[in-house]
Design a protein around this motif. Structure first.
Motif, PDB file in Angstrom:
ATOM      1  N   GLU A  17       8.221 -10.170   5.145  1.00  0.00           N
ATOM      2  CA  GLU A  17       6.892 -10.309   4.539  1.00  0.00           C
ATOM      3  C   GLU A  17       6.094  -9.013   4.663  1.00  0.00           C
ATOM      4  O   GLU A  17       5.454  -8.576   3.706  1.00  0.00           O
ATOM      5  CB  GLU A  17       6.138 -11.452   5.207  1.00  0.00           C
ATOM      6  N   ALA A  18       6.134  -8.382   5.831  1.00  0.00           N
ATOM      7  CA  ALA A  18       5.423  -7.118   6.027  1.00  0.00           C
ATOM      8  C   ALA A  18       5.982  -6.031   5.113  1.00  0.00           C
ATOM      9  O   ALA A  18       5.233  -5.242   4.531  1.00  0.00           O
ATOM     10  CB  ALA A  18       5.518  -6.681   7.491  1.00  0.00           C
ATOM     11  N   TYR A  19       7.295  -6.012   4.966  1.00  0.00           N
ATOM     12  CA  TYR A  19       7.936  -5.026   4.093  1.00  0.00           C
ATOM     13  C   TYR A  19       7.511  -5.239   2.635  1.00  0.00           C
ATOM     14  O   TYR A  19       7.156  -4.291   1.934  1.00  0.00           O
ATOM     15  CB  TYR A  19       9.454  -5.134   4.228  1.00  0.00           C
ATOM     16  N   ASP A  20       7.518  -6.488   2.186  1.00  0.00           N
ATOM     17  CA  ASP A  20       7.105  -6.784   0.816  1.00  0.00           C
ATOM     18  C   ASP A  20       5.643  -6.413   0.581  1.00  0.00           C
ATOM     19  O   ASP A  20       5.289  -5.875  -0.477  1.00  0.00           O
ATOM     20  CB  ASP A  20       7.317  -8.266   0.504  1.00  0.00           C
ATOM     21  N   GLN A  21       4.794  -6.695   1.559  1.00  0.00           N
ATOM     22  CA  GLN A  21       3.378  -6.344   1.433  1.00  0.00           C
ATOM     23  C   GLN A  21       3.199  -4.829   1.357  1.00  0.00           C
ATOM     24  O   GLN A  21       2.399  -4.330   0.561  1.00  0.00           O
ATOM     25  CB  GLN A  21       2.576  -6.896   2.614  1.00  0.00           C
ATOM     26  N   CYS A  22       3.940  -4.093   2.165  1.00  0.00           N
ATOM     27  CA  CYS A  22       3.857  -2.633   2.135  1.00  0.00           C
ATOM     28  C   CYS A  22       4.299  -2.094   0.780  1.00  0.00           C
ATOM     29  O   CYS A  22       3.663  -1.204   0.215  1.00  0.00           O
ATOM     30  CB  CYS A  22       4.714  -2.011   3.239  1.00  0.00           C
ATOM     31  N   LEU A  23       5.391  -2.643   0.262  1.00  0.00           N
ATOM     32  CA  LEU A  23       5.877  -2.190  -1.044  1.00  0.00           C
ATOM     33  C   LEU A  23       4.866  -2.490  -2.140  1.00  0.00           C
ATOM     34  O   LEU A  23       4.635  -1.657  -3.022  1.00  0.00           O
ATOM     35  CB  LEU A  23       7.214  -2.841  -1.378  1.00  0.00           C
ATOM     36  N   SER A  24       4.268  -3.659  -2.111  1.00  0.00           N
ATOM     37  CA  SER A  24       3.305  -4.001  -3.154  1.00  0.00           C
ATOM     38  C   SER A  24       2.042  -3.151  -3.046  1.00  0.00           C
ATOM     39  O   SER A  24       1.451  -2.792  -4.061  1.00  0.00           O
ATOM     40  CB  SER A  24       2.964  -5.478  -3.104  1.00  0.00           C
ATOM     41  N   GLN A  25       1.631  -2.809  -1.831  1.00  0.00           N
ATOM     42  CA  GLN A  25       0.432  -2.007  -1.658  1.00  0.00           C
ATOM     43  C   GLN A  25       0.675  -0.538  -1.990  1.00  0.00           C
ATOM     44  O   GLN A  25      -0.231   0.154  -2.442  1.00  0.00           O
ATOM     45  CB  GLN A  25      -0.101  -2.151  -0.236  1.00  0.00           C
ATOM     46  N   LEU A  26       1.898  -0.081  -1.775  1.00  0.00           N
ATOM     47  CA  LEU A  26       2.209   1.309  -2.100  1.00  0.00           C
ATOM     48  C   LEU A  26       2.660   1.462  -3.538  1.00  0.00           C
ATOM     49  O   LEU A  26       2.733   2.573  -4.043  1.00  0.00           O
ATOM     50  CB  LEU A  26       3.292   1.839  -1.152  1.00  0.00           C
ATOM     51  N   GLY A  27       2.982   0.368  -4.195  1.00  0.00           N
ATOM     52  CA  GLY A  27       3.420   0.433  -5.581  1.00  0.00           C
ATOM     53  C   GLY A  27       4.913   0.649  -5.666  1.00  0.00           C
ATOM     54  O   GLY A  27       5.482   1.441  -4.924  1.00  0.00           O
ATOM     55  N   ALA A  28       5.547  -0.051  -6.575  1.00  0.00           N
ATOM     56  CA  ALA A  28       6.996   0.049  -6.705  1.00  0.00           C
ATOM     57  C   ALA A  28       7.406   1.223  -7.572  1.00  0.00           C
ATOM     58  O   ALA A  28       8.452   1.800  -7.382  1.00  0.00           O
ATOM     59  CB  ALA A  28       7.565  -1.246  -7.281  1.00  0.00           C
ATOM     60  N   GLY A  29       6.584   1.568  -8.576  1.00  0.00           N
ATOM     61  CA  GLY A  29       6.927   2.655  -9.486  1.00  0.00           C
ATOM     62  C   GLY A  29       6.671   4.007  -8.854  1.00  0.00           C
ATOM     63  O   GLY A  29       5.997   4.142  -7.847  1.00  0.00           O
ATOM     64  N   GLY A  30       7.208   5.025  -9.455  1.00  0.00           N
ATOM     65  CA  GLY A  30       7.027   6.379  -8.954  1.00  0.00           C
ATOM     66  C   GLY A  30       5.705   6.978  -9.395  1.00  0.00           C
ATOM     67  O   GLY A  30       4.977   6.416 -10.212  1.00  0.00           O
ATOM     68  N   ARG A  31       5.395   8.141  -8.872  1.00  0.00           N
ATOM     69  CA  ARG A  31       4.163   8.844  -9.214  1.00  0.00           C
ATOM     70  C   ARG A  31       4.151   9.204 -10.694  1.00  0.00           C
ATOM     71  O   ARG A  31       3.144   9.102 -11.372  1.00  0.00           O
ATOM     72  CB  ARG A  31       4.021  10.078  -8.350  1.00  0.00           C
ATOM     73  N   LYS A  32       5.283   9.643 -11.227  1.00  0.00           N
ATOM     74  CA  LYS A  32       5.347  10.030 -12.628  1.00  0.00           C
ATOM     75  C   LYS A  32       5.129   8.832 -13.535  1.00  0.00           C
ATOM     76  O   LYS A  32       4.545   8.952 -14.597  1.00  0.00           O
ATOM     77  CB  LYS A  32       6.683  10.689 -12.934  1.00  0.00           C
TER      78      LYS A  32
END
Length: 123
Positions: free
Chosen positions: A73-88
């Protein structure tokens, strides 16, 4: 959940933090320490839990204390908050949205001009 899996999760979050928040450091715990309050609170709490789970997973006896569901759950929350797509991808999305709004504005302007010309019987 194995220690390798938790290590990979922590490494992925650390990579995303470096890419998105431009935090330098060796591992996830170091990046969190360097980021301090510049890291959003929800991200900081989830990433801190993930870093602690990573530290506990190195010891086989302490690894039994780790709650795999909470780590996931913590990992999924981190991914969603940091965004899955790249900067470009973010810049590309911004550019497409900006272009669409400009085109829509020009179309509305052309429609308004045509309406005014029709109203004045010039068209």
């Amino acid at each position: 959940m194995s220690a390798t899996t938790i290590q990979q999760m922590a490494d992925r979050v650390a990579q995303l933090m470096e890419a998105r928040l431009r935090l330098k450091g060796k591992g996830l715990a170091d990046k969190l320490r360097r980021g301090g309050r510049s890291v959003p609170k929800r991200l900081r709490t989830n990433a801190t839990f993930l870093a602690e789970a990573e530290d506990l997973s190195r010891n086989p006896r302490l690894a039994l204390q780790i709650d795999p569901a909470r780590v996931a759950e913590a990992y999924d929350q981190c991914l969603s908050q940091l965004g899955a797509g790249g900067r470009k991808e973010g810049w590309g999305t911004w550019a497409v949205n900006r272009l669409a709004s400009v085109v829509l504005s020009l179309m509305l302007l052309a429609a308004l001009i045509a309406l005014i010309l029709r109203w004045r019987h010039l068209m």
